[in-house]
Design an enzyme around this catalytic site. Structure first.
Site, PDB file in Angstrom:
ATOM      1  N   ASP A 122       0.850  -1.202   0.000  1.00 31.96           N
ATOM      2  CA  ASP A 122       0.000   0.000   0.000  1.00 31.96           C
ATOM      3  C   ASP A 122       0.877   1.241   0.000  1.00 31.96           C
ATOM      4  O   ASP A 122       2.062   1.180   0.321  1.00 31.96           O
ATOM      5  CB  ASP A 122      -0.951   0.017   1.213  1.00 31.96           C
ATOM      6  CG  ASP A 122      -0.236   0.136   2.557  1.00 31.96           C
ATOM      7  OD1 ASP A 122       0.829  -0.487   2.711  1.00 31.96           O
ATOM      8  OD2 ASP A 122      -0.748   0.848   3.444  1.00 31.96           O
TER       9      ASP A 122
ATOM     10  N   GLU B 226      -0.014  -0.921   5.896  1.00 31.83           N
ATOM     11  CA  GLU B 226       1.066  -0.383   6.730  1.00 31.83           C
ATOM     12  C   GLU B 226       0.899   1.116   6.917  1.00 31.83           C
ATOM     13  O   GLU B 226       1.107   1.647   8.008  1.00 31.83           O
ATOM     14  CB  GLU B 226       2.424  -0.693   6.083  1.00 31.83           C
ATOM     15  CG  GLU B 226       3.610  -0.517   7.036  1.00 31.83           C
ATOM     16  CD  GLU B 226       4.136   0.904   7.136  1.00 31.83           C
ATOM     17  OE1 GLU B 226       4.881   1.191   8.070  1.00 31.83           O
ATOM     18  OE2 GLU B 226       3.800   1.748   6.275  1.00 31.83           O
TER      19      GLU B 226
HETATM   20  N1  BES Z   1       8.683   3.303   5.321  1.00 29.42           N
HETATM   21  C1  BES Z   1       8.049   4.087   6.337  1.00 29.42           C
HETATM   22  C2  BES Z   1       8.814   4.141   7.640  1.00 29.42           C
HETATM   23  C3  BES Z   1      10.055   4.991   7.547  1.00 29.42           C
HETATM   24  C4  BES Z   1       9.941   6.338   7.326  1.00 29.42           C
HETATM   25  C5  BES Z   1      11.285   4.434   7.705  1.00 29.42           C
HETATM   26  C6  BES Z   1      11.071   7.121   7.236  1.00 29.42           C
HETATM   27  C7  BES Z   1      12.406   5.206   7.592  1.00 29.42           C
HETATM   28  C8  BES Z   1      12.316   6.550   7.372  1.00 29.42           C
HETATM   29  C9  BES Z   1       6.685   3.521   6.615  1.00 29.42           C
HETATM   30  O1  BES Z   1       6.019   3.052   5.481  1.00 29.42           O
HETATM   31  C10 BES Z   1       5.813   4.616   7.181  1.00 29.42           C
HETATM   32  O2  BES Z   1       5.719   5.670   6.617  1.00 29.42           O
HETATM   33  N2  BES Z   1       5.199   4.353   8.295  1.00 29.42           N
HETATM   34  C11 BES Z   1       4.248   5.239   8.876  1.00 29.42           C
HETATM   35  C12 BES Z   1       3.507   4.425   9.895  1.00 29.42           C
HETATM   36  C13 BES Z   1       2.280   5.075  10.429  1.00 29.42           C
HETATM   37  C14 BES Z   1       1.295   5.421   9.365  1.00 29.42           C
HETATM   38  C15 BES Z   1       1.651   4.201  11.475  1.00 29.42           C
HETATM   39  C16 BES Z   1       4.927   6.431   9.508  1.00 29.42           C
HETATM   40  O3  BES Z   1       6.046   6.345  10.018  1.00 29.42           O
HETATM   41  O4  BES Z   1       4.336   7.524   9.439  1.00 29.42           O
HETATM   42 ZN    ZN Z   2       6.948   2.110   4.190  1.00 27.96          ZN
END
Ligand code: BES
Ligand code: ZN
Length: 457
Positions: free
Chosen positions: A88, A153
Site C-alpha cells: 500500500d 502499513e
Molecule cells: N517506510 C516508512 C517508515 C520509515 C519512514 C522508515 C522514514 C524510515 C524513514 C513507513 O512506510 C511509514 O511511513 N510508516 C508510517 C507508519 C504510520 C502510518 C503508522 C509512519 O512512520 O508515518
Molecule cells: Zn513504508
C-alpha cells in the site's frame, strides 16, 4: 551464485519495466475510493509471487485490505527467513506539486518517480527479483523463505497485528527481514536498529450549531478556531519541550556511547537545511538533529481545519475546528499510555465554552534491537557485497508498527535492510527511488539469503 548474479545484471531492463507496472496501481490504503485498486495490487503481487516460483501463494482476506502470503520451504536444515513488506502507499496529494503524475512512473536521471517507488513497492520488488534470480538459476533458495506483504502499513497495520499473533506458529522464522527504511546517505548502506513509535490523535472542538456572523455574535461565544490555537500552543513550550504531564516519564535516555556513535556519522546539517528549504532547523534544545529525529519523542500538528480558507474574506465565527496531532515515541514509551496522558491534559486545558471530542486514530510501539547477532552480521556482509561498502548502523525517526509485533510474536530478531535515500520524498510529492539502489538492493538481497544460509546461531 555467479549465475544468479549474472542473471540479475542481464535482467535490469525487464526489472524496471515490471516495477513500472506495479507502481502504476494506485493502492492508497487510506482512501476508501481506492479500495478496489488496493485489491488489484494485492492480486498483482500474488501473481508475481507465483510467477517467480514461490509456493502456497494466498491472498488472505481481512476486515481491511488483504494480506498476501507465500513461501518456499525446501532448504532442509537451513534457517528460515520471513520477508515482510507493504504494497500500500500514501495518498498522493498535493497532486499539483508532482512534476509527472504519481501513478505514471517516470524515469529521470536514474531515479524512478512515482508514489510508492521507495516506500515500499520498489524495495519489496528488489527482494522478489532476488528470489526470482535464485529460483530460476539454481532451482532453489539457499534458505527457507516465508513472505508476508500487507496493504495497511500506511494506516497502522491494524489487521496484520492480530493476524501475526494468531498465526505465530505458521509464521515461525529464525529472522525477519524488512526493506522499508533508508540508507544514511547516497553510497552509505545502512542497517537500522531503532524505529520510533506513534500515537496519532484527533481533536475536534465545536462552539455552536453552525457558523455565525462574526459581527452579530463575535464577543458572545467562544471561537473554536481561537480555542484550538490556544490549546495547541500549550502542548509545547518555546524550547520544544512537550508539556503533557508524564510525557517523558518512560523515555529511555540516550547512552553516551550511542551519542558518540551518532556524532561519528557523516551528517551534514547545512546540506539538510538546504535540501528541505528551511530558513533554520528547529527542535528540542540540547540535542543534535540526529538525536532529535532518531532518539527523542516529538509532538506535531499534521493538519488543521477551521473556518473560511477560500479567497478573500468571509466574516464568520466558525462552528467547529479540528486538528490532527501525532506524537513520535521512543523506547520505553507506550502509545496507549501516551494517548491517555494527551487526552487528560487536553481535557484539562480546554475551556467549557466548547464541546471537545478526542479520538485516537492509531498507535504503534517504538522498537530498538541489539545488533550483535549473526543475522545483522550476515546483512552487513550482504550490503557490502551489493553496494561495495560496509554499512553503518542507524536509527530512524519513522515507524513500522508491525516490527515490534513480529519480534514479540515470533521471538525472532528483525533486520531492517533498507535501500531508500533520505531525499526520496516519502509521503510527499515527487517520491522516487534511485535505480542504482534498486539494482544494488536486488544484488544485496540475493547475497543476504546466501549469507543467512551460512549463519550458525
Ligand atoms: N517506510 C516508512 C517508515 C520509515 C519512514 C522508515 C522514514 C524510515 C524513514 C513507513 O512506510 C511509514 O511511513 N510508516 C508510517 C507508519 C504510520 C502510518 C503508522 C509512519 O512512520 O508515518
Ligand atoms: Zn513504508
Amino acid at each position: 551464485m555467479n549465475s544468479v548474479i549474472d542473471f540479475i545484471h542481464a535482467n535490469r531492463g525487464r526489472y524496471v519495466e515490471e516495477l513500472t507496472q506495479l507502481l502504476a496501481i494506485p493502492s492508497i490504503s487510506a482512501l476508501p475510493e481506492h479500495r478496489d485498486d488496493v485489491r488489484r495490487c494485492a492480486a498483482w503481487v500474488a501473481d508475481e509471487l507465483a510467477r517467480i516460483g514461490l509456493e502456497h501463494v494466498e491472498v488472505v482476506e481481512t476486515e481491511g485490505h488483504p494480506i498476501v502470503r507465500a513461501d518456499w520451504l525446501h532448504a532442509e536444515g537451513a534457517p528460515t527467513a520471513l520477508f515482510y513488506g507493504h504494497y500500500d502507499v500514501q495518498p498522493a496529494d498535493p497532486l499539483g506539486e508532482w512534476t509527472t503524475p504519481p501513478f505514471e512512473p517516470d524515469i529521470r536521471d536514474g531515479e524512478i518517480f512515482a508514489r510508492g517507488a521507495s516506500d515500499d513497492k520498489g524495495q519489496v520488488f528488489a527482494h522478489l527479483k532476488a528470489i526470482e534470480a535464485h529460483l530460476s538459476q539454481t532451482g532453489r533458495l539457499p534458505i527457507n523463505m516465508k513472505v508476508v506483504l500487507e496493504g495497511e502499513e500506511e494506516v497502522g497495520s491494524e489487521h496484520l497485528a492480530p493476524y501475526v499473533r494468531g498465526h505465530a506458529g505458521e509464521l515461525a522464522a529464525s529472522v525477519v527481514i524488512i526493506s522499508d527504511t533508508e540508507m544514511f546517505d547516497r553510497g552509505v548502506p545502512s542497517i537500522c536498529y531503532g524505529l520510533r513509535g506513534l500515537a496519532y490523535m484527533q481533536i475536534e472542538l465545536r462552539g455552536t450549531k453552525g457558523d455565525l456572523h462574526s459581527g452579530s455574535y463575535g464577543g458572545a461565544v467562544a471561537n473554536p478556531a481561537n480555542v484550538l490555537a490556544h490549546v495547541i500552543a500549550q502542548l509545547k513550550d518555546k524550547s520544544g519541550t512537550i508539556r503533557i504531564p508524564g510525557f517523558y516519564d518512560d523515555v529511555r535516555e540516550l547512552r553516551e556511547e550511542e551519542r558518540a556513535e551518532f556524532k561519528r556519522l557523516p551528517f551534514d546539517e547545512i546540506a539538510l537545511r538546504k535540501h528541505l528549504g528551511a530558513p533554520r532547523l528547529a527542535g528540542e534544545r540540547g540535542y543534535s538533529v540526529l538525536e532529535r529525529t532518531w532518539a527523542r519523542p516529538t509532538l506535531d500538528v499534521n493538519g488543521l481545519l477551521a473556518g473560511w480558507t477560500g479567497e478573500g474574506s468571509k466574516t464568520i465565527i466558525p462552528a467547529a475546528a479540528m486538528a490532527k496531532i501525532s506524537m513520535r515515541l521512543v523506547p520505553d514509551q507506550h502509545p496507549d499510555r501516551i494517548a491517555e496522558r494527551f487526552e487528560a491534559y487536553v481535557r484539562k486545558i480546554t475551556p467549557r465554552t466548547v464541546d471537545l471530542k478526542i479520538t485516537k486514530l492509531h498507535g504503534g510501539m517504538p522498537w530498538m534491537t541489539d545488533f550483535d547477532n549473526v543475522y545483522v552480521q550476515a546483512a552487513a556482509r550482504a550490503l557490502e557485497q551489493g553496494f561495495g561498502k560496509r554499512p553503518v548502523l542507524t536509527r530512524e525517526g519513522g515507524s513500522i508498527p508491525i516490527v515490534a509485533d513480529f519480534q514479540a510474536a515470533l521471538d525472532a530478531p528483525v533486520v531492517l535492510f533498507g535501500f531508500g535515500l533520505p531525499d526520496d520524498n516519502l509521503h510527499a510529492p515527487n517520491e522516487k527511488f534511485n535505480l542504482d539502489n534498486f539494482f544494488n538492493g536486488v544484488l544485496a538481497s540475493a547475497f543476504l539469503y546466501r549469507e543467512i544460509a551460512g549463519t550458525k546461531s
